[in-house]
Scaffold this motif. Structure first.
Motif, short mmCIF file in Angstrom:
data_model
loop_
_atom_site.label_atom_id
_atom_site.label_comp_id
_atom_site.label_asym_id
_atom_site.label_seq_id
_atom_site.Cartn_x
_atom_site.Cartn_y
_atom_site.Cartn_z
N LEU A 1 0.85 -1.19 0.00
CA LEU A 1 0.00 0.00 0.00
C LEU A 1 0.88 1.24 0.00
O LEU A 1 1.95 1.26 0.62
CB LEU A 1 -0.90 0.01 1.23
N PRO A 2 0.44 2.32 -0.69
CA PRO A 2 1.30 3.50 -0.84
C PRO A 2 1.17 4.52 0.27
O PRO A 2 1.75 5.59 0.18
CB PRO A 2 0.79 4.09 -2.16
N PHE A 3 0.44 4.20 1.34
CA PHE A 3 0.11 5.19 2.36
C PHE A 3 1.17 5.25 3.46
O PHE A 3 1.60 4.21 3.97
CB PHE A 3 -1.27 4.88 2.96
N PRO A 4 1.55 6.45 3.88
CA PRO A 4 2.66 6.59 4.83
C PRO A 4 2.37 6.08 6.24
O PRO A 4 3.30 5.83 7.00
CB PRO A 4 2.94 8.10 4.84
N ASP A 5 1.10 5.95 6.61
CA ASP A 5 0.79 5.53 7.97
C ASP A 5 0.52 4.03 8.08
O ASP A 5 0.06 3.55 9.12
CB ASP A 5 -0.40 6.31 8.52
N VAL A 6 0.80 3.28 7.02
CA VAL A 6 0.67 1.82 7.06
C VAL A 6 2.05 1.22 7.35
O VAL A 6 3.00 1.48 6.62
CB VAL A 6 0.13 1.26 5.72
N ASP A 7 2.14 0.43 8.43
CA ASP A 7 3.46 -0.13 8.75
C ASP A 7 3.64 -1.48 8.08
O ASP A 7 2.87 -1.87 7.20
CB ASP A 7 3.68 -0.19 10.27
N GLU A 8 4.67 -2.23 8.51
CA GLU A 8 4.98 -3.47 7.82
C GLU A 8 3.95 -4.56 8.17
O GLU A 8 3.34 -4.48 9.23
CB GLU A 8 6.42 -3.91 8.17
N PRO A 9 3.68 -5.51 7.28
CA PRO A 9 4.48 -5.75 6.07
C PRO A 9 3.99 -5.02 4.82
O PRO A 9 4.60 -5.13 3.77
CB PRO A 9 4.32 -7.26 5.86
N TYR A 10 2.86 -4.26 4.92
CA TYR A 10 2.24 -3.74 3.71
C TYR A 10 2.73 -2.37 3.26
O TYR A 10 2.65 -2.04 2.08
CB TYR A 10 0.72 -3.66 3.90
N GLY A 11 3.19 -1.55 4.18
CA GLY A 11 3.45 -0.16 3.84
C GLY A 11 4.71 0.05 3.04
O GLY A 11 5.82 -0.11 3.56
N ILE A 12 4.57 0.42 1.77
CA ILE A 12 5.73 0.69 0.92
C ILE A 12 6.55 1.87 1.46
O ILE A 12 7.79 1.78 1.56
CB ILE A 12 5.30 0.92 -0.54
N PRO A 13 5.91 2.99 1.85
CA PRO A 13 6.71 4.07 2.44
C PRO A 13 7.47 3.63 3.68
O PRO A 13 8.65 3.98 3.85
CB PRO A 13 5.65 5.14 2.78
N TYR A 14 6.81 2.86 4.55
CA TYR A 14 7.47 2.39 5.77
C TYR A 14 8.69 1.54 5.43
O TYR A 14 9.77 1.72 6.00
CB TYR A 14 6.47 1.57 6.59
N ILE A 15 8.53 0.60 4.50
CA ILE A 15 9.63 -0.30 4.16
C ILE A 15 10.79 0.48 3.54
O ILE A 15 11.96 0.25 3.87
CB ILE A 15 9.15 -1.41 3.20
#
Length: 436
Positions: free
Chosen positions: A191-205
């Motif tokens: 997911l491209p959203f900054p407030d999504v953490d791992e394993p889904y968040g592309i910004p987080y990763i």
């Protein structure tokens, strides 16, 4: 007051971190794994030529069999600086030896599956510790033999990144600090959203990979949930400097993020970004459709046949007055061509415009026609009658319009009073359905 009436008026965005960004193409490697697709040597060479015209920095390819190696040799013999031809290998020395056997290849990707499903169920390893040893040994082997490396971290968006993957990446970077860490969203869960953490968040990763010391981060996003373009751009937004893409999004299952979409976004929307030349991409799409059998939907972004086609009265009237009104970028940017079509939703303005074009072609002089001209209305009335009686399910071709122009402007230049009454009656029946 801000006025946006041309492409030049629109503000461009800036990548927040200001890094230089690049594209690595996987059409020949990942795209060739698309079910039902067989890429011959000549196809791979032609794809390489198109990528060269565009200015793509890298491509990756298999080198396992002789037909692959023959194609690679011919690519290398052309002596182009771009795209650089790079290899691909599983995490074992024998695979890497195939790459080393290709004189001229200086970089290889190494597949490193990290989700438990892949490590245990697919690969049959005992667990994460064995996987880590396998991957670090393979990377060390490649580095020891003089190759630049990319670590393809497969299925990262379904893996325990904090518990396994990020510590693994740190060990990989100890072996090769310049290793490109490829964030592989293998099933499109990212997911491209900054407030999504791992394993889904592309910004987080991406941010976490930067914190591990990764200098080169690349996204490789599959499109199973339709998020591949958004996640690829999010990768750039949060610090990735590479994106692995395929032309037309070819690849397994739902395919990959499309090269042409990301490239046109960078060129048209990002400030100071002009290094790719997309004038051949429409031709490239035609090649993929004709020679390789990839069906290109008519409404596909950038290269579809309908991207610059306009039929409805409101749209065509706007395009005739200012193409910026209904076109997101000029057709010539991607080698496309504007089409104004006459169909069941067309108004008088597009008919007037097409009649003028036809008259100019037939008589070789500039002729102006007003849309209130009864002959224009007569042509529209005849065309609408076809659709009203459901005798027509397609647009009116230029050749057909030519016959209407000959009939009303050459053979019957004056509309008599009886015909005018018929036209007015048809217009009343039609109502306001076709403005413009």
């Amino acid at each position: 007051m801000k006025v946006y009436r041309s492409y030049e008026d629109l503000p461009k965005i800036r990548l927040p971190l200001g890094q230089e960004v690049f594209i690595s193409d996987s059409t020949i490697r990942d795209g060739s794994q698309m079910p039902g697709i067989v890429m011959k040597k000549k196809h791979k060479i032609q794809i390489y030529e198109y990528l060269h015209k565009i200015g793509i920095e890298k491509l990756e390819t298999f080198v396992y069999n002789e037909r692959d190696r023959e194609a690679v040799r011919e690519m290398l013999d052309r002596g182009y600086e771009f795209p650089e031809v790079t290899g691909w290998a599983r995490a074992n020395p024998k695979d890497i030896d195939f790459v080393l056997g290709m004189d001229g290849i200086k970089e290889t990707g190494i597949l490193m599956s990290v989700s438990d499903s892949h490590v245990i169920d697919k690969m049959g390893l005992t667990g994460r510790d064995e996987a880590e040893r396998k991957y670090t040994d393979a990377l060390q082997y490649a580095v020891d033999h003089g190759l630049r490396t990319r670590a393809h971290i497969e299925d990262m968006t379904r893996a325990d990144n904090e518990g396994f993957v990020f510590p693994l990446v740190e060990k990989l970077l100890e072996i090769d600090p310049d290793c490109t860490i490829r964030l592989c969203d293998t099933l499109g869960y990212g997911l491209p959203f900054p407030d999504v953490d791992e394993p889904y968040g592309i910004p987080y990763i991406v941010r976490r990979l930067k914190n591990t010391g990764a200098r080169n981060i690349e996204t490789h996003i599959h499109d199973d949930f339709g998020m591949s373009i958004a996640c690829s751009i999010a990768g750039y937004w949060y610090g990735a400097n590479w994106s692995s893409l395929t032309f037309l999004g070819v690849g397994e299952r739902a395919g990959n993020a499309e090269l042409e979409k990301v490239a046109v976004f960078l060129i048209q929307r990002v400030e100071g970004f002009q290094k790719y030349n997309l004038q051949s991409v429409t031709e490239f799409a035609g090649f993929m459709e004709k020679e390789i059998g990839i069906r290109v939907p008519r409404n596909k972004s950038v290269v579809g046949k309908n991207i610059f086609a306009h039929e409805s009265g409101i749209h065509t009237a706007g395009i005739i007055k200012n193409p910026f009104t209904y076109e997101p970028y000029p057709p010539e940017l991607v080698g496309g061509k504007r089409q104004l079509l006459i169909g069941d939703s067309s108004g008088l303005e597009v008919i007037r415009f097409k009649v003028e074009e036809t008259l100019n072609e037939l008589m070789n002089i500039a002729i102006k026609v007003d849309k209130s001209d009864l002959r224009i209305k007569a042509i529209q009335a005849e065309i609408q009658k076809l659709y009203n009686q459901e005798k027509r399910v397609s647009s009116i071709s230029d050749e057909e319009l030519k016959k209407y122009v000959e009939k009303y402007f050459m053979l019957q230049p004056i509309i008599d009073e009886h015909s005018a009454d018929e036209i007015n009656q048809l217009e009343n029946d039609k109502g306001e359905n076709n403005p413009g």
